[in-house]
Write a protein that holds these residues in place. Structure first.
Motif, PDB file in Angstrom:
ATOM      1  N   ILE A   1      -4.745  -5.723 -11.554  1.00 45.72           N
ATOM      2  CA  ILE A   1      -6.018  -4.994 -11.523  1.00 45.72           C
ATOM      3  C   ILE A   1      -5.763  -3.493 -11.648  1.00 45.72           C
ATOM      4  N   SER A   2      -4.803  -3.014 -10.894  1.00 46.67           N
ATOM      5  CA  SER A   2      -4.469  -1.587 -10.932  1.00 46.67           C
ATOM      6  C   SER A   2      -4.057  -1.157 -12.332  1.00 46.67           C
ATOM      7  N   ASP A   3      -3.213  -1.949 -12.961  1.00 45.57           N
ATOM      8  CA  ASP A   3      -2.741  -1.624 -14.312  1.00 45.57           C
ATOM      9  C   ASP A   3      -3.860  -1.704 -15.354  1.00 45.57           C
ATOM     10  N   GLU A   4      -4.630  -2.764 -15.281  1.00 46.29           N
ATOM     11  CA  GLU A   4      -5.660  -2.976 -16.305  1.00 46.29           C
ATOM     12  C   GLU A   4      -6.788  -1.950 -16.218  1.00 46.29           C
ATOM     13  N   TYR A   5      -7.163  -1.584 -15.015  1.00 44.99           N
ATOM     14  CA  TYR A   5      -8.317  -0.700 -14.844  1.00 44.99           C
ATOM     15  C   TYR A   5      -7.944   0.716 -14.413  1.00 44.99           C
ATOM     16  N   ASP A   6      -6.637   0.966 -14.325  1.00 45.69           N
ATOM     17  CA  ASP A   6      -6.141   2.287 -13.955  1.00 45.69           C
ATOM     18  C   ASP A   6      -6.765   2.780 -12.643  1.00 45.69           C
ATOM     19  N   VAL A   7      -6.689   1.934 -11.643  1.00 43.72           N
ATOM     20  CA  VAL A   7      -7.189   2.285 -10.311  1.00 43.72           C
ATOM     21  C   VAL A   7      -6.062   2.162  -9.300  1.00 43.72           C
ATOM     22  N   LYS A   8      -6.152   2.991  -8.294  1.00 45.26           N
ATOM     23  CA  LYS A   8      -5.173   2.927  -7.217  1.00 45.26           C
ATOM     24  C   LYS A   8      -5.600   1.843  -6.233  1.00 45.26           C
ATOM     25  N   ILE A   9      -4.621   1.095  -5.762  1.00 45.24           N
ATOM     26  CA  ILE A   9      -4.864   0.084  -4.740  1.00 45.24           C
ATOM     27  C   ILE A   9      -4.310   0.611  -3.428  1.00 45.24           C
ATOM     28  N   TYR A  10      -5.152   0.666  -2.436  1.00 44.31           N
ATOM     29  CA  TYR A  10      -4.730   1.040  -1.090  1.00 44.31           C
ATOM     30  C   TYR A  10      -4.556  -0.261  -0.317  1.00 44.31           C
ATOM     31  N   ASN A  11      -3.327  -0.603  -0.054  1.00 50.20           N
ATOM     32  CA  ASN A  11      -3.035  -1.898   0.561  1.00 50.20           C
ATOM     33  C   ASN A  11      -2.780  -1.721   2.056  1.00 50.20           C
ATOM     34  N   PHE A  12      -3.780  -2.088   2.848  1.00 53.40           N
ATOM     35  CA  PHE A  12      -3.692  -1.999   4.305  1.00 53.40           C
ATOM     36  C   PHE A  12      -3.380  -3.348   4.948  1.00 53.40           C
ATOM     37  N   THR A  13      -3.068  -4.332   4.151  1.00 49.37           N
ATOM     38  CA  THR A  13      -2.889  -5.694   4.649  1.00 49.37           C
ATOM     39  C   THR A  13      -1.930  -5.780   5.831  1.00 49.37           C
ATOM     40  N   ASN A  14      -0.776  -5.138   5.718  1.00 51.63           N
ATOM     41  CA  ASN A  14       0.249  -5.260   6.758  1.00 51.63           C
ATOM     42  C   ASN A  14       0.317  -4.073   7.712  1.00 51.63           C
ATOM     43  N   ASN A  15      -0.430  -3.029   7.434  1.00 53.67           N
ATOM     44  CA  ASN A  15      -0.247  -1.772   8.153  1.00 53.67           C
ATOM     45  C   ASN A  15      -0.390  -1.850   9.674  1.00 53.67           C
ATOM     46  N   TYR A  16      -1.285  -2.640  10.158  1.00 51.55           N
ATOM     47  CA  TYR A  16      -1.592  -2.630  11.586  1.00 51.55           C
ATOM     48  C   TYR A  16      -1.354  -3.989  12.242  1.00 51.55           C
ATOM     49  N   SER A  17      -0.687  -4.864  11.541  1.00 49.08           N
ATOM     50  CA  SER A  17      -0.588  -6.261  11.977  1.00 49.08           C
ATOM     51  C   SER A  17       0.048  -6.425  13.356  1.00 49.08           C
ATOM     52  N   GLN A  18       0.980  -5.555  13.708  1.00 46.78           N
ATOM     53  CA  GLN A  18       1.682  -5.716  14.983  1.00 46.78           C
ATOM     54  C   GLN A  18       1.208  -4.740  16.054  1.00 46.78           C
ATOM     55  N   LEU A  19       0.205  -3.929  15.734  1.00 46.28           N
ATOM     56  CA  LEU A  19      -0.301  -2.984  16.725  1.00 46.28           C
ATOM     57  C   LEU A  19      -1.255  -3.666  17.689  1.00 46.28           C
ATOM     58  N   LYS A  20      -1.371  -3.121  18.852  1.00 45.72           N
ATOM     59  CA  LYS A  20      -2.267  -3.680  19.864  1.00 45.72           C
ATOM     60  C   LYS A  20      -3.652  -3.044  19.734  1.00 45.72           C
ATOM     61  N   ILE A  21      -4.243  -3.249  18.568  1.00 45.15           N
ATOM     62  CA  ILE A  21      -5.569  -2.682  18.293  1.00 45.15           C
ATOM     63  C   ILE A  21      -6.588  -3.761  17.923  1.00 45.15           C
ATOM     64  N   TRP A  22      -6.202  -4.994  18.055  1.00 50.13           N
ATOM     65  CA  TRP A  22      -7.049  -6.097  17.598  1.00 50.13           C
ATOM     66  C   TRP A  22      -7.982  -6.576  18.703  1.00 50.13           C
ATOM     67  N   ASN A  23      -9.251  -6.743  18.353  1.00 55.61           N
ATOM     68  CA  ASN A  23     -10.230  -7.316  19.266  1.00 55.61           C
ATOM     69  C   ASN A  23     -10.054  -8.833  19.317  1.00 55.61           C
ATOM     70  N   ASN A  24      -9.815  -9.413  18.144  1.00 53.01           N
ATOM     71  CA  ASN A  24      -9.494 -10.829  18.009  1.00 53.01           C
ATOM     72  C   ASN A  24      -8.701 -10.969  16.711  1.00 53.01           C
ATOM     73  N   LEU A  25      -8.436 -12.166  16.278  1.00 50.47           N
ATOM     74  CA  LEU A  25      -7.605 -12.348  15.087  1.00 50.47           C
ATOM     75  C   LEU A  25      -8.273 -11.876  13.804  1.00 50.47           C
ATOM     76  N   ASP A  26      -9.576 -11.654  13.853  1.00 48.35           N
ATOM     77  CA  ASP A  26     -10.308 -11.274  12.651  1.00 48.35           C
ATOM     78  C   ASP A  26     -10.735  -9.808  12.599  1.00 48.35           C
ATOM     79  N   HIS A  27     -10.733  -9.135  13.746  1.00 44.18           N
ATOM     80  CA  HIS A  27     -11.303  -7.792  13.784  1.00 44.18           C
ATOM     81  C   HIS A  27     -10.463  -6.817  14.598  1.00 44.18           C
ATOM     82  N   ILE A  28     -10.315  -5.641  14.036  1.00 41.40           N
ATOM     83  CA  ILE A  28      -9.727  -4.549  14.808  1.00 41.40           C
ATOM     84  C   ILE A  28     -10.759  -4.121  15.837  1.00 41.40           C
ATOM     85  N   ALA A  29     -10.307  -3.809  17.023  1.00 44.31           N
ATOM     86  CA  ALA A  29     -11.207  -3.410  18.102  1.00 44.31           C
ATOM     87  C   ALA A  29     -11.789  -2.023  17.845  1.00 44.31           C
ATOM     88  N   TYR A  30     -12.896  -1.742  18.491  1.00 42.95           N
ATOM     89  CA  TYR A  30     -13.480  -0.411  18.438  1.00 42.95           C
ATOM     90  C   TYR A  30     -13.079   0.314  19.718  1.00 42.95           C
TER      91      TYR A  30
END
Length: 79
Positions: A29-58
């Protein structure tokens, strides 16, 4: 385009093949449409910021994600 963060337990259960496939799709997608992809998939996975498995806490600890999103938006607006 940005990907949302995923909790460590979910990431551990995604096959390597699926992770590679997903990243390839993002690259295509990035190559074809010349857009930057910001990949946050793994960035916070091990931090203690999760409300549950689906949502980061507020709370003050989860502010890191909001700050990264705001940096992304500001970067794109400056282009």
């Amino acid at each position: 385009i940005f990907t949302v963060p995923i909790h460590e337990l979910y990431l551990d259960n995604i096959s390597t093949e699926n992770k590679l496939s997903f990243n390839q799709i993002l690259n295509d997608i990035s190559d074809e449409y010349d857009v930057k992809i910001y990949n946050f998939t793994n960035n916070y996975s091990q931090l203690k910021i999760w409300n549950n498995l689906d949502h980061i806490a507020y709370n003050e600890n989860s502010d890191i994600f909001s700050k990264d999103i705001s940096k992304m938006i500001l970067t794109e607006l400056r282009k």
